[in-house]
Structures are given as C-alpha cells and as structure tokens.
Design a protein around this motif. Structure first.
Motif, PDB file in Angstrom:
ATOM      1  N   VAL A 353      29.382   5.319  13.219  1.00 13.42           N
ATOM      2  CA  VAL A 353      28.328   5.026  12.243  1.00 13.42           C
ATOM      3  C   VAL A 353      26.927   5.406  12.727  1.00 13.42           C
ATOM      4  O   VAL A 353      26.049   5.693  11.924  1.00 13.42           O
ATOM      5  CB  VAL A 353      28.435   3.562  11.774  1.00 13.42           C
ATOM      6  CG1 VAL A 353      27.088   2.939  11.506  1.00 13.42           C
ATOM      7  CG2 VAL A 353      29.266   3.511  10.493  1.00 13.42           C
ATOM      8  N   TYR A 354      26.734   5.451  14.059  1.00  9.50           N
ATOM      9  CA  TYR A 354      25.406   5.836  14.559  1.00  9.50           C
ATOM     10  C   TYR A 354      25.015   7.216  14.033  1.00  9.50           C
ATOM     11  O   TYR A 354      23.844   7.546  13.938  1.00  9.50           O
ATOM     12  CB  TYR A 354      25.359   5.823  16.095  1.00  9.50           C
ATOM     13  CG  TYR A 354      26.230   6.865  16.746  1.00  9.50           C
ATOM     14  CD1 TYR A 354      27.600   6.667  16.852  1.00  9.50           C
ATOM     15  CD2 TYR A 354      25.691   8.054  17.227  1.00  9.50           C
ATOM     16  CE1 TYR A 354      28.417   7.624  17.426  1.00  9.50           C
ATOM     17  CE2 TYR A 354      26.500   9.019  17.796  1.00  9.50           C
ATOM     18  CZ  TYR A 354      27.864   8.807  17.891  1.00  9.50           C
ATOM     19  OH  TYR A 354      28.665   9.760  18.448  1.00  9.50           O
ATOM     20  N   LYS A 355      25.993   8.051  13.692  1.00  4.09           N
ATOM     21  CA  LYS A 355      25.690   9.366  13.127  1.00  4.09           C
ATOM     22  C   LYS A 355      25.388   9.264  11.628  1.00  4.09           C
ATOM     23  O   LYS A 355      24.423   9.830  11.139  1.00  4.09           O
ATOM     24  CB  LYS A 355      26.868  10.320  13.329  1.00  4.09           C
ATOM     25  CG  LYS A 355      26.910  10.926  14.707  1.00  4.09           C
ATOM     26  CD  LYS A 355      27.971  11.999  14.776  1.00  4.09           C
ATOM     27  CE  LYS A 355      27.821  12.868  15.990  1.00  4.09           C
ATOM     28  NZ  LYS A 355      26.724  13.837  15.900  1.00  4.09           N
ATOM     29  N   PHE A 356      26.234   8.526  10.920  1.00  2.00           N
ATOM     30  CA  PHE A 356      26.079   8.436   9.458  1.00  2.00           C
ATOM     31  C   PHE A 356      24.755   7.797   9.057  1.00  2.00           C
ATOM     32  O   PHE A 356      24.146   8.155   8.054  1.00  2.00           O
ATOM     33  CB  PHE A 356      27.240   7.631   8.862  1.00  2.00           C
ATOM     34  CG  PHE A 356      28.529   8.386   8.884  1.00  2.00           C
ATOM     35  CD1 PHE A 356      28.928   9.121   7.776  1.00  2.00           C
ATOM     36  CD2 PHE A 356      29.334   8.397  10.007  1.00  2.00           C
ATOM     37  CE1 PHE A 356      30.108   9.844   7.786  1.00  2.00           C
ATOM     38  CE2 PHE A 356      30.519   9.121  10.035  1.00  2.00           C
ATOM     39  CZ  PHE A 356      30.908   9.843   8.927  1.00  2.00           C
ATOM     40  N   ILE A 357      24.334   6.810   9.858  1.00  5.63           N
ATOM     41  CA  ILE A 357      23.180   6.005   9.468  1.00  5.63           C
ATOM     42  C   ILE A 357      21.865   6.755   9.698  1.00  5.63           C
ATOM     43  O   ILE A 357      20.844   6.424   9.111  1.00  5.63           O
ATOM     44  CB  ILE A 357      23.238   4.672  10.249  1.00  5.63           C
ATOM     45  CG1 ILE A 357      22.620   3.542   9.449  1.00  5.63           C
ATOM     46  CG2 ILE A 357      22.646   4.792  11.630  1.00  5.63           C
ATOM     47  CD1 ILE A 357      23.054   2.182   9.928  1.00  5.63           C
ATOM     48  N   GLU A 361      21.055  13.253  11.926  1.00  5.26           N
ATOM     49  CA  GLU A 361      22.241  13.596  12.730  1.00  5.26           C
ATOM     50  C   GLU A 361      23.185  14.479  11.911  1.00  5.26           C
ATOM     51  O   GLU A 361      23.457  14.188  10.749  1.00  5.26           O
ATOM     52  CB  GLU A 361      22.996  12.321  13.120  1.00  5.26           C
ATOM     53  CG  GLU A 361      22.360  11.541  14.232  1.00  5.26           C
ATOM     54  CD  GLU A 361      22.783  12.034  15.621  1.00  5.26           C
ATOM     55  OE1 GLU A 361      23.876  12.629  15.750  1.00  5.26           O
ATOM     56  OE2 GLU A 361      22.005  11.830  16.563  1.00  5.26           O
ATOM     57  N   SER A 362      23.713  15.526  12.530  1.00  6.88           N
ATOM     58  CA  SER A 362      24.703  16.321  11.801  1.00  6.88           C
ATOM     59  C   SER A 362      26.072  15.668  11.988  1.00  6.88           C
ATOM     60  O   SER A 362      26.366  15.069  13.029  1.00  6.88           O
ATOM     61  CB  SER A 362      24.709  17.747  12.320  1.00  6.88           C
ATOM     62  OG  SER A 362      24.970  17.734  13.700  1.00  6.88           O
ATOM     63  N   LEU A 363      26.879  15.755  10.940  1.00  4.41           N
ATOM     64  CA  LEU A 363      28.189  15.095  10.961  1.00  4.41           C
ATOM     65  C   LEU A 363      29.259  16.088  11.390  1.00  4.41           C
ATOM     66  O   LEU A 363      29.111  17.294  11.211  1.00  4.41           O
ATOM     67  CB  LEU A 363      28.508  14.552   9.567  1.00  4.41           C
ATOM     68  CG  LEU A 363      27.530  13.509   9.047  1.00  4.41           C
ATOM     69  CD1 LEU A 363      27.849  13.143   7.607  1.00  4.41           C
ATOM     70  CD2 LEU A 363      27.545  12.257   9.917  1.00  4.41           C
ATOM     71  N   PHE A 364      30.345  15.578  11.940  1.00  5.42           N
ATOM     72  CA  PHE A 364      31.474  16.446  12.286  1.00  5.42           C
ATOM     73  C   PHE A 364      32.159  16.882  11.007  1.00  5.42           C
ATOM     74  O   PHE A 364      32.281  16.114  10.064  1.00  5.42           O
ATOM     75  CB  PHE A 364      32.490  15.694  13.138  1.00  5.42           C
ATOM     76  CG  PHE A 364      31.958  15.246  14.454  1.00  5.42           C
ATOM     77  CD1 PHE A 364      31.596  16.162  15.423  1.00  5.42           C
ATOM     78  CD2 PHE A 364      31.827  13.891  14.743  1.00  5.42           C
ATOM     79  CE1 PHE A 364      31.115  15.753  16.656  1.00  5.42           C
ATOM     80  CE2 PHE A 364      31.345  13.470  15.969  1.00  5.42           C
ATOM     81  CZ  PHE A 364      30.986  14.398  16.928  1.00  5.42           C
TER      82      PHE A 364
END
Ligand SMILES: *[C@@H]1O[C@H](CO)[C@@H](O)[C@H](O)[C@H]1NC(C)=O
Ligand SMILES: *[C@@H]1O[C@H](CO)[C@@H](O)[C@H](O)[C@H]1NC(C)=O
Ligand SMILES: *[C@@H]1O[C@H](CO)[C@@H](O)[C@H](O)[C@H]1NC(C)=O
Length: 387
Positions: A353-357, A361-364
């Motif tokens: 979630v640290y990426k989604f929030i 941040e780019s997502l995988f």
C-alpha cells in the motif's frame, strides 16, 4: 544495520513459517453484472485494474470481507466479499452495487477498514479522503450481516471531527460495553486524532494529543520512503475486563501508547485537559507499524512494515519481551492489518500500500503477486471475546 541483522537471525533460529498464504492476487477484479459493463468500465476509466488494492480484511462465518479504498482513480467499488478460490479470487460489491455507487454521498465512498462485532454488525469506516479523489463527508456506517448487510446506522462526521477534505479514518476497534463504542484513528494529515463514537448516544468526539503524530523515524520500504504525515494509525483494544485498554501508535513509529477506555468514554473529561493524564507511553516495539490487534488471550500482534513481518507481545508482560513472530521479505511486503475468524485463526493482509497511497510512486504491472492474505492457527479469537 547490526540490529536488523540480529533480528533476522532470531527469525531464522525460531524456525518454522507460521502464517500461510490462503489468497493471493496479481490484481483485483470484480464480478461485473455483464461483459458490457466490464468493457465500459475499462473504457471510461471507472475501472483501472492496477490502481485497486485490498486493505481492510474481516471475517464473518465463512465470508472474507475486503475493503478497497480509493487512493487512486479507477476503483469501482469499495466494500466487497471475496470468492473462495486461492488465486485471483474475484470481489463482489457488498452489500450491493447500489450502496457502492459513489455518485451519491449517502452511499459508500472510500472504505479503509471495518470491524464486525459479536452480534454480526459490521462497523464500516467510510473516511479515506486523501489524494482528493473523494470529497464527501466521512462517516461510520453500521451494516447488519445477519440481514443481508442492511444499513442500520449512518453517522456522518462534521468537519470539526473528521475533515471531508484530507480526513483519513484509518482503523477502529469496537467496545460492546456501555451501549457500544467505537474508537477510531483519524490518520489525517490536517487534523489527526482519536475519535470516540457512542452508539447509544449516537454522538462522537475527538481527542488530540502530541502522541498522535510523530516523526521519530522515516519509513523506508524496498528503497521507497513513505512521504506522508506520520500520524496515529494502528489501534487495538484489550479483551473484556475491568480496566480495558486501547493501544495506539503512529505510522512509522516504534513507540506504543495506551489509554484506558474509562478515560475515552467520558465525554466531559475529553473537554478538559485531564484525559491526557491517562495516556501511558508503553514502550518500544521491535519495528515500525500501522496495524495492531489483540487476541482473546491478550496477545498484541503488530505489523512490522520495514522488517516485512509481524511482532507479537503478551500484554501481561513488559513490551521489551515482545518477539519477531514471522517475517518474509518476499511475500510480506507491507504487512497491513489483521482479522480473526471464529475457528481459532488470525489473518494478515500484505499489499504494497505504500506505493498505492503515494500518487508519485509507479505501480508494478508485471504480473507479480502484490496482495496476499495469510492465516495462522493461533487457537484464539479476537479481542471482542474474553478467554
Ligand atoms: C475481470 O473479470 C471478468 C469477469 O467478471 C473477465 O471477463 C475479465 O477478463 C477480467 N479482467 C481482468 C483484467 O482480470
Ligand atoms: C467542510 O469543509 C469543506 C472544505 O473546507 C467545505 O467545502 C464543506 O462545506 C464543509 N462541510 C460542512 C458541512 O460545513
Ligand atoms: C502472558 O504472560 C502472563 C504473565 O507472565 C502469563 O501468566 C500468561 O500465561 C501469558 N499468556 C500467554 C497467552 O502466553
């Protein structure tokens, strides 16, 4: 570095893997009403598969409930039930597509977490109002799971309690004594605090204290720094007893605080400065956490985001005796929260979630498994039950 190394060794010494994967996803998808609706949702951006992340988990009977907060665009529903298959199970809107239609502020907008009490009432926190994707007032919604998820209470919070722009109702515990209370963390960057809601009086108030925001350490996961405010986040309640305690921590913090429920329930005390005298600095956890929970035996489990694991502490003993319970640097990326069933299992969700929030941040998008639900046979129930 040395400390991290020693903890890693301790985990290896303690041996056997404890939590086992029961569900995993490369991406979330839903039981659309028709192929036409699915295709249309993709085309219009109402559904952007890679932007959906599961966050809150709870179990009632044989059903796993999962929330999908709207941190990014393209999340079509926010409260769901999950199919039983192990790999990429589909999610179905709960209780209905209609209640998940966010074009009306009366419906569910962006749910972060929920709790299910012993009577089968689900207390739903509809209050993730970060990143500006949703500007409806935050609310607490009670659904009767024994009656198809019928709405039995809606408490809309005013801006003074939880702000509709930047509010972030993050987690809650339910106390079934004195007519029913919920203690809710508002991880808002604008007005963090602990909200107390009395079901009997149908009113809420907010407690604010410096222990509810801190910058004692940065959160660094797989090279990403969590660039957000480090506010009150995890919350746990001890099982029913004479002097019941609420424990809380800020995200990114090693420090754990407690406050007796007797101080929280007293609204008059909340209006004075007196209630602050009831806050105790319990001590230091082994890691930085966002999710906390306590089982019916009084064990507090805490997520350890930067150690890709979970810590466990017997609350009858000093906090320094707590242990690294399980860890897996590959599979447990962002240990986020817990649930219990009625058959003696504790569940854990991990979800990047640290990426989604963080919008930057780019997502995988390489088909890797991003989300996992684990379970472990703790032979206990949740804090809602005494031993
Ligand atoms: C989503 O599920 C539908 C069935 O509900 C299926 O037709 C579609 O291919 C799935 N799409 C993705 C991206 O998984
Ligand atoms: C809450 O604050 C927002 C933004 O400042 C404002 O637009 C809204 O009208 C306020 N809500 C109420 C009920 O006053
Ligand atoms: C927790 O610690 C207390 C005090 O040492 C002990 O009596 C109790 O059995 C422990 N609980 C568990 C579940 O191990």
């Amino acid at each position: 570095m040395k400390i991290i190394y020693l903890i890693t060794c301790a985990a290896l010494v303690s041996g056997a893997e404890k939590f086992k994967v029961v569900r995993q996803w490369t991406h979330l998808n839903y039981t659309w009403r028709s192929q036409a609706e699915y295709k249309d949702a993709l085309k219009t951006g109402r559904y952007v598969p890679q932007n959906n992340a599961p966050v809150g988990i709870k179990i009632y009977g044989n059903t796993l409930y999962v929330s999908v907060p709207k941190y990014r665009k393209g999340v079509p529903v926010t409260l769901t039930t999950v199919e039983n298959n192990h790999f990429n199970p589909l999610l179905s809107p709960f209780p209905s597509w209609e209640l998940n239609d966010d074009s009306d502020c009366a419906n569910l907008q962006s749910v972060q977490s929920m709790e299910i009490d012993t009577m089968g009432i689900m207390w739903v926190l509809d209050g993730a109002r970060i990143n500006n994707y949703n500007r409806c007032p935050t609310k607490l919604v009670l659904l009767d799971l024994n009656n198809g998820g019928k709405v039995i209470r809606v408490n809309v919070f005013p801006n003074e309690t939880s702000h509709q722009v930047g509010g972030f109702l993050n987690d809650l515990v339910v106390d079934e004594t004195s007519g029913g209370f919920a203690y809710i963390t508002d991880a808002s960057p604008v007005d963090p605090g602990l909200i107390v809601y009395s079901k009997e009086k149908d009113e809420a108030w907010k407690l604010r204290d410096s222990s509810m925001f801190s910058n004692e350490a940065q959160l660094v996961i797989k090279g990403s720094v969590l660039d957000s405010s480090y506010t009150i986040n995890g919350i746990a309640l001890s099982p029913p007893c004479d002097d019941r305690m609420v424990y809380y921590c800020t995200i990114g913090s090693y420090t754990l605080y407690s406050i007796p429920t007797s101080a929280l329930k007293n609204r008059h005390l909340a209006n004075t400065e007196e209630w602050r005298k009831s806050i105790t600095l319990v001590g230091r956890k082994l890691g930085q956490s966002q999710g906390l929970t306590i089982d019916s035996d009084g064990n507090l489990f805490y997520t350890m985001s930067t150690f890709y694991g979970v810590g466990k502490w017997n609350t009858s003993t000093p906090l320094w005796t707590s242990e690294l319970f399980d860890r897996d640097e590959q599979q447990m990326v962002w240990t986020d929260g817990f649930a219990f069933d009625q058959r003696g299992y504790i569940y854990l969700i991990t979800n990047y979630v640290y990426k989604f929030i963080q919008p930057k941040e780019s997502l995988f998008n390489d088909g890797r498994v991003l989300f996992r639900v684990f379970k472990y046979h703790s032979r206990t129930k949740s804090y809602l039950y005494s031993k």
